[in-house]
Write an enzyme that holds these catalytic residues in place. Structure first.
Site: not given
Ligand SMILES: Cc1cc2nc3c(=O)[nH]c(=O)nc-3n(C[C@H](O)[C@H](O)[C@H](O)COP(=O)(O)OP(=O)(O)OC[C@H]3O[C@@H](n4cnc5c(N)ncnc54)[C@H](O)[C@@H]3O)c2cc1C
Ligand code: SF4
Ligand code: SF4
Ligand code: FES
Lengths: 562, 328
Positions: A226, A272, A228, A371
């Site tokens: 995606q 988007r 943005h 998405r």
């Molecule tokens: C700027 C921005 C704004 C967004 N706004 C929105 C929104 O308004 N609404 C919405 O629905 N979505 C939004 N999204 C998307 C959404 O925020 C993300 O898709 C979501 O938060 C991902 O969450 P997650 O728990 O999968 O991973 P993350 O929050 O990315 O966490 C990844 C975790 O994995 C750990 N990790 C990674 N690799 C390793 C490794 N090798 N060893 C150990 N630990 C590791 C990291 O330390 C971290 O703790 C946005 C994304 C961005 C970038």
């Protein structure tokens, strides 16, 4: 060697939500994260989280919007599950302490978001992700869950077709250690760093996806990336879709509100992919400035901007030097989210016994080819919860595998080899720049086969450089140089799957837009791309999988107009 | 804007095997516009000049709290600080690690000390008899504000009191405590206020305003602390030197119009306590760190009285309400 029933990799929203749920079932859970939980990239989500909590709205309507948004390639069973669970998921976060913005009567406030037929995006000003993340961390602390902080996994250990745990590197101490577990749940987030400019954090290197792929799991739909519509021109830092939800316009350099041409009904709030293509077209046809078009918030006035979009105002000032109260913000389509990821069933299980995935690193798939804004936070919370719940039930009856010491030794050897290299090869940053530049130029909003080929041709050179790159930092503690070098391997692997997937898919669907095949081709392509690492051939192997449908007429593919 | 050449003078720290720190300074030249964030320049150095330069970062947008470091004598987020704002007349800026936390390497510190303080205040909503059943649209006005905190530790790094006391809970943790105490859903507000009134809690703050000045998210921790003090006293937590001090202070100003400085410490702490406190006071004075709102020399007591009266008339309370998040 450590041992837990369940090791959750990643402390973003998905990982912590899973941990909080699993711990309730009394299993021995630990979380491992390469950054402190509060530094996880989920904190950057600004806009909000979707849930049909208003009596006038319905989960069915949310599900329909999501199926349509996915360009009819999302798995319908998973989408229905997510939309049904959404209300509870959000209310549960509220109970845990998330300070959502409120309406006068105390109900959680909701704002309009792209491609949604109802104002169903719950929010906390423009820092929804941050407050959700802090709330889950609070619950994690309350439950006393053990967290291996600032420890990065470098290998997923697969023994005889079963995942036995992970091998990790303690960044603070420089030590390599193993964690064996009945189940390894990957919640490692996205891979935005494959692209040179992206809205993602520098930690978003897709480690979980790449390591799972190397361990024998499958990846799905990697070509769907995606873009943005409103990344800041220079840094790629995100301006939330909420800015358009609150009434912001997109204008070109001539001051025209160009979305009237591309999506006359939904305008700036079309899906988007549609908005990103419109912007890119304007830029390509010469109506942008310095590769950007503009987000105009001036008509909202200072009061509304301060109330609803305070962070946006600050970011625009800090990073672009413009104050949106007086000046439109230069923005452009920017790599933002990976619809693809580790292929799972609707509960989070991968094809490899002992390996699960949730959140952005997984492909369940609820987002299909595109998405919807606000659906990703929901995805993390709902599927984190479901994985935690399911595993909490199942783990008791499972056996603990043995993680062989040789796996740990293997990673130690890999690190020594890298450290001992002569200072002759390039630095890791040079590989990232060339890869990112190629992905930005050749595999972004519009994809031309000649361009995709150029990106593809670069991969062997980069793989060669990976074998000779050198480190400046040879020290043991906090060696970020080393970690970035190891992450490069992951980024190159993932880029290869994106490039090959994009080359193979001879249609345009959602975020994947092939200039030589401008139409969607349901007959041949309403299916998921499945990628598997072929260890013998040392390359990617492809197969395809049918979309999981539930047989509702409403979900039948139709022309997608906004 | 056109590029200029800037010099980053960076403190390089390496821990020797015996645990001591080997510190040296390196200078790097980088080209950038005045608007470029310092973090980009550090990345530039790491990517193209010296890959061993070590610092934390992740989001690049002032929301993950990773990149706090001392830039030009103040703790700031490198991703939110434009180079043009912080360089001296030679286009040079000095960069060092945060203070009040042990350094691991170069600009990266051990964050466990800072977070142990946050853990100490029980950073989660608790069930209990004091939780409100209902919340309305204004219920979170106070909460919203302090939940802007991203736990970056800028405040802790520059906190006057943290510098002299390892035990002090510190501004971020106290602001977090306020976040729960002002949440209508919190069930154990009184318990919290009681614990916070103990040593090293709300009464240890020197009210130097450093935390307010350096916080990149406008959390204003000191104001949260002041409000906690008021609430703690309102809730009857008077049996501690802070509350007694406040009362004595209040008594002096209102009765004689000035403070009896010689006696006030005595009345607050008793003779033995007052002697104990001298060390900290001397240390503070030496560092030149009893800054505003109190002038360096506390001679002009009428000014103090004026400030005091002003605060009586306009309690700080109103200021910390979040302007955001409440829809029309
Ligand atoms: C700027 C921005 C704004 C967004 N706004 C929105 C929104 O308004 N609404 C919405 O629905 N979505 C939004 N999204 C998307 C959404 O925020 C993300 O898709 C979501 O938060 C991902 O969450 P997650 O728990 O999968 O991973 P993350 O929050 O990315 O966490 C990844 C975790 O994995 C750990 N990790 C990674 N690799 C390793 C490794 N090798 N060893 C150990 N630990 C590791 C990291 O330390 C971290 O703790 C946005 C994304 C961005 C970038
Ligand atoms: S109060 Fe401000 S400076 Fe302190 S940790 Fe929170 S955000 Fe950082
Ligand atoms: S006002 Fe108090 S908490 Fe804030 S920096 Fe000064 S001593 Fe520390
Ligand atoms: S990099 Fe996240 S706060 Fe600076």
């Amino acid at each position: 060697m450590y041992s837990h029933d369940l090791i959750i990799v990643g402390a973003g929203l998905a990982g912590m939500r899973a941990a909080v749920e699993a711990v309730k079932a009394g299993v021995n859970v630990a979380v491992i994260s390469k950054v402190h939980p509060l530094r996880s990239h989920s904190c950057a989500a600004q806009g909000g989280i979707n849930a049909a909590i208003n009596p006038k709205d319905s989960w069915e309507s949310h599900a329909y919007d999501t199926v349509k948004g996915s360009d009819f390639i999302g798995d319908e069973d998973a989408i229905e599950l997510m939309c049904k669970e959404a209300g509870n998921a959000v209310l549960e976060m509220d109970r845990m302490g998330t300070p959502f913005s409120r309406l006068e009567d105390g109900l959680i406030a909701q704002r309009p978001f792209g491609a949604a037929s109802f104002d169903r995006t719950c929010y906390a000003a423009d820092r929804t992700g941050q407050v959700l993340l802090h709330t889950l961390w609070e619950q994690l602390v309350k439950a006393g869950v053990q967290v291996y902080e600032e420890c990065q996994i470098l290998k997923i250990s697969e023994v005889d077709g079963q995942v036995a745990g992970v091998v990790a590197y303690d960044i603070k101490k420089g030590e390599v250690f193993g964690i064996q577990a009945k189940v390894t749940l990957l919640c490692t987030g996205g891979y935005g760093r494959v692209f040179l400019t992206s809205t993602n954090a520098t930690a978003s290197t897709g480690d979980g996806m790449a390591l799972a792929y190397r361990a024998g799991a499958t990846l799905a739909d990697m070509e769907f990336v995606q873009f943005h519509p409103t990344g800041l021109r220079y840094s790629g830092i995100l301006v939330t879709e909420g800015a358009r939800g609150e009434g912001g316009y997109l204008i070109n350099d001539e001051g025209d509100r160009f979305m009237t041409k591309y999506a006359p009904n939904k305008l700036e709030l079309a899906s988007r992919d549609v908005v990103a293509r419109a912007e890119q077209t304007e830029i390509l046809e010469g109506r942008g400035r310095d590769g950007a078009i503009f987000l105009d918030l001036r008509h909202l006035g200072a009061k509304k901007i301060n109330e609803r979009l305070p962070q946006v105002r600050q970011l625009a000032r800090d990073l672009e030097g413009v104050d949106p109260v007086y000046t439109p913000i230069p923005v452009r389509p920017t790599a933002h989210y990976s619809m693809g990821g580790i292929r799972t069933d609707k509960y989070g299980a991968t094809i490899l016994p002992g390996l699960w995935a949730a959140g952005e690193s997984a492909c369940v798939s609820v987002h299909g080819a595109n998405r919807l804004g606000g659906n990703s936070l929901l995805d993390t919370i709902v599927f984190g919860y479901i994985a935690g719940r399911e595993l909490g039930d199942k783990l008791g009856g499972m056996d603990m595998p043995t993680l062989p010491e040789s796996e740990v030794q293997g990673v130690k050897d890999q690190i020594s080899e890298l450290m001992d290299r002569p200072d002759k090869g390039v630095r890791p940053a040079s590989i990232r720049e060339r890869l990112g530049e190629a992905m930005n130029s050749y595999v972004s909003v519009f994809r031309h086969p000649d361009n995709i080929q150029k990106a593809s041709d670069l991969i062997p050179t980069l793989r060669q450089d990976l074998t000779t790159m050198h480190l400046d930092d040879k020290s043991k503690v906090f060696n970020v140089d080393l970690l970035r070098a190891l992450e490069m391997q992951n980024l190159v692997d993932l880029a290869e799957t994106i490039i090959a997937g994009a080359m193979n898919r001879t249609e345009s669907r959602g975020a994947h837009s092939r200039v030589d095949f401008p139409d969607r081709d349901d007959e041949n392509w309403r299916k998921h791309t499945i990628t598997k690492w072929d260890n013998d051939a040392q390359t990617t192997a492809f197969s395809y999988e049918a979309v999981r449908t539930v047989g509702k007429d409403a979900y039948k593919p139709a022309v997608r107009s906004y | 804007m056109s590029d200029q050449v800037y010099t980053l003078r960076i403190q390089r720290n390496t821990r020797r095997d015996d645990g001591t720190m080997d510190t040296k300074w390196d200078e790097f030249q980088v080209k950038a516009t005045p608007l470029t964030p310092v973090l980009n320049l550090l990345e530039d150095v790491k990517g193209n000049q010296d890959g061993s330069l070590t610092f934390r970062q992740s989001c690049r947008s002032a929301i993950c709290g990773s990149c706090a470091m001392r830039i030009g004598g103040k703790t700031r987020l490198a991703c939110k600080t434009q180079i043009g704002e912080v360089v001296d007349e030679n286009n040079t800026v000095q960069i060092t690690a945060q203070q009040n936390s042990p350094v691991i390497k170069d600009l990266a510190v051990d964050i466990t000390k800072f977070f142990s303080k946050v853990h100490q205040i029980k950073p989660f909503l608790q069930e209990g008899s004091e939780s409100a059943e209902e919340v309305d649209d204004t219920a979170f006005d106070q909460v919203n504000h302090v939940t802007q905190c991203i736990m970056c530790a800028c405040c802790y790094s520059d906190c006057t009191m943290a510098e002299v006391s390892d035990e002090f809970v510190g501004p971020a943790a106290l602001a977090k405590a306020f976040r729960f105490i002002s949440d209508p859903r919190e069930g154990k507000k009184s318990d919290r206020l009681k614990v916070l009134s103990n040593d090293h809690g709300i009464w240890s703050c020197a009210r130097c305003t450093m935390c307010v000045a350096v916080c990149p998210k406008d959390v204003k921790p000191m104001e949260a602390i002041v409000k906690l003090r008021t609430r703690a006293m309102d809730a009857g937590n008077m049996d501690n030197y802070g509350a007694k001090h406040a009362q004595a202070f209040h008594g002096d100003i209102t009765s004689s119009g000035s403070l009896n400085e010689a006696l006030i410490l005595n009345r607050t702490l008793g003779v033995v306590g007052a002697l104990g406190e001298m060390g900290a006071a001397l240390h503070l004075a030496k560092k030149g760190k009893i800054p505003s709102p109190f002038p360096h020399k506390i001679e002009n007591l009428d000014e103090v009285q004026a400030i005091y009266n002003e605060l009586e008339k306009n309690p700080l309370d109103v200021e910390t309400k979040a302007e955001n998040a409440v829809p029309e």
